[in-house]
Design a protein around this motif. Structure first.
Motif, PDB file in Angstrom:
ATOM      1  N   SER A  52      96.317 -29.896  52.829  1.00 26.12           N
ATOM      2  CA  SER A  52      95.868 -30.154  51.469  1.00 26.12           C
ATOM      3  C   SER A  52      94.381 -30.440  51.476  1.00 26.12           C
ATOM      4  CB  SER A  52      96.633 -31.353  50.888  1.00 26.12           C
ATOM      5  OG  SER A  52      96.405 -32.502  51.678  1.00 26.12           O
ATOM      6  N   GLY A  53      93.703 -30.216  50.337  1.00 28.08           N
ATOM      7  CA  GLY A  53      92.278 -30.456  50.245  1.00 28.08           C
ATOM      8  C   GLY A  53      91.626 -29.376  49.416  1.00 28.08           C
ATOM      9  N   LYS A  54      90.541 -29.732  48.723  1.00 27.75           N
ATOM     10  CA  LYS A  54      89.901 -28.821  47.780  1.00 27.75           C
ATOM     11  C   LYS A  54      89.391 -27.548  48.459  1.00 27.75           C
ATOM     12  CE  LYS A  54      87.338 -30.726  44.635  1.00 27.75           C
ATOM     13  NZ  LYS A  54      86.207 -31.381  43.940  1.00 27.75           N
ATOM     14  N   TYR A  55      88.884 -27.684  49.703  1.00 25.37           N
ATOM     15  CA  TYR A  55      88.239 -26.548  50.367  1.00 25.37           C
ATOM     16  C   TYR A  55      89.092 -25.949  51.493  1.00 25.37           C
ATOM     17  CZ  TYR A  55      84.236 -28.621  47.990  1.00 25.37           C
ATOM     18  OH  TYR A  55      83.398 -29.147  47.042  1.00 25.37           O
ATOM     19  N   ASP A  93      87.477 -31.057  55.201  1.00 23.85           N
ATOM     20  CA  ASP A  93      88.505 -30.022  55.066  1.00 23.85           C
ATOM     21  C   ASP A  93      88.402 -28.989  56.179  1.00 23.85           C
ATOM     22  OD1 ASP A  93      89.462 -31.310  52.878  1.00 23.85           O
ATOM     23  OD2 ASP A  93      88.673 -29.908  51.393  1.00 23.85           O
ATOM     24  N   VAL A 136      85.538 -23.962  43.495  1.00 26.32           N
ATOM     25  CA  VAL A 136      86.419 -25.115  43.735  1.00 26.32           C
ATOM     26  C   VAL A 136      85.667 -26.441  43.757  1.00 26.32           C
ATOM     27  CG1 VAL A 136      88.168 -23.776  44.944  1.00 26.32           C
ATOM     28  CG2 VAL A 136      86.283 -24.770  46.236  1.00 26.32           C
ATOM     29  N   GLY A 137      84.351 -26.399  43.865  1.00 26.28           N
ATOM     30  CA  GLY A 137      83.575 -27.641  43.939  1.00 26.28           C
ATOM     31  C   GLY A 137      82.477 -27.684  42.895  1.00 26.28           C
TER      32      GLY A 137
END
Length: 313
Positions: A212-215, A278, A249-250
């Protein structure tokens, strides 16, 4: 014939696919040769006329090569097309999709194919870059398999995963295929599966396939290439990334970071960079990369131009 004699015969019979006029209707062993200029991921480390895959057919060359491997839409039934599609996926913007609903109902999440546009690209690449040859071998299934095993062991073709423990590219190829399976699973619509228990199981398996994680999705797509670069990190290596992928995504003005591993353990403070955290998580989830990182001091640095630099200190 000896194994060496069969290999010599396969090499002698090498013919560009687009120039192949007829296909044998007998069982046997086939070889695929690379005849292009720049092999995906591995570049010029794969030489021209190198045998990159050995396969067997218990029916006929016509059925296996002409009507499966080199046929658009047949990736779900062809391990060669899966591998080549996985190699081309990132640079050619291929779209992996589930092979069928039945696979998901039966929890076979590793199976995938590509959408039609992508399938056409795979076929075109194969036609332009591959040659093949065939050795007729109308024997029992076991005899055919035994010969295939011997030839794979002798030649160590880079696209053979099964029976090919000496293949140094095998783990990278498996990771590329795993990434395609993950992307196919994410795009699958679970509402089409009627059994709610299967839906729950599917979602659980998908979540277990990636951290899991944004990047993390972004870094997961680069993991196989990162592994290749790490194997050559005695000289400084680089991967040019796309700024748009990060901006989707950021929301940062600066994505640059430093990430260092000492004997397989993160050795610098990355608490202030979700991008670095990430990447570290994606790297640590790969057994193969972890083993490489245990061999000393490695530094990952992404600059403001979104170029990731990798070196062994």
């Amino acid at each position: 014939m000896t194994t060496k004699e069969i290999v010599d015969l396969l090499r002698f019979r090498e013919t560009e696919y687009i120039k192949t006029k007829t296909f044998s209707k007998l069982p046997g062993i086939y070889a695929l040769f690379f005849i292009g200029d720049n092999f995906p991921i591995l570049g010029d480390s794969v030489s021209k006329h190198q045998i990159i895959y050995i396969g067997k057919t218990e029916s006929s060359q016509e059925k296996r090569d002409a009507k499966t491997h080199f046929t658009t839409g047949k990736t779900g039934s062809s391990t060669v097309r899966k591998s080549i599609g996985s190699l081309l996926c990132e640079n050619e913007n291929l779209k992996p999709i589930p092979r069928n609903e039945t696979d998901y109902e039966k929890k076979r999440f590793s199976h995938f194919k590509f959408d039609n546009k992508s399938e056409i690209k795979i076929t075109k690449w194969m036609e332009n870059n591959l040659a093949l040859s065939f050795y007729e071998y109308p024997r029992t299934k076991q005899e055919i398999e035994d010969l295939e095993t011997k030839l794979i062991d002798e030649l160590v073709p880079i696209l053979n995963i099964s029976k090919n423990s000496k293949n140094s590219f095998r783990d990278t190829l498996q990771n590329l295929r795993k990434n395609c399976a993950l992307n196919a699973a994410k795009d699958f619509n679970p509402n089409r599966i009627s059994n709610q228990q299967n839906i729950t199981t599917q979602q659980k398996n998908i979540s277990n396939m990636a951290p899991s994680g944004k990047y993390t999705d972004l870094w997961s797509k680069q993991r196989a290439l990162i592994q290749v670069k790490l194997n050559n990190a005695t000289t400084k290596q680089s991967i040019q990334l796309n700024s748009e992928d990060f901006n989707k995504v950021g929301n940062r003005s600066n994505y640059s970071f430093n990430l260092e591993f000492l004997n397989g353990i993160v050795s610098n403070n990355i608490d202030g960079s979700a991008v670095a955290r990430d990447l570290a998580k994606v790297i640590e989830d790969s057994k193969e990369i972890r083993e490489i990182l245990k061999m000393g001091h490695f530094k990952f640095n992404m600059d403001r131009q979104f170029c990731l630099w990798i070196e062994k200190r």
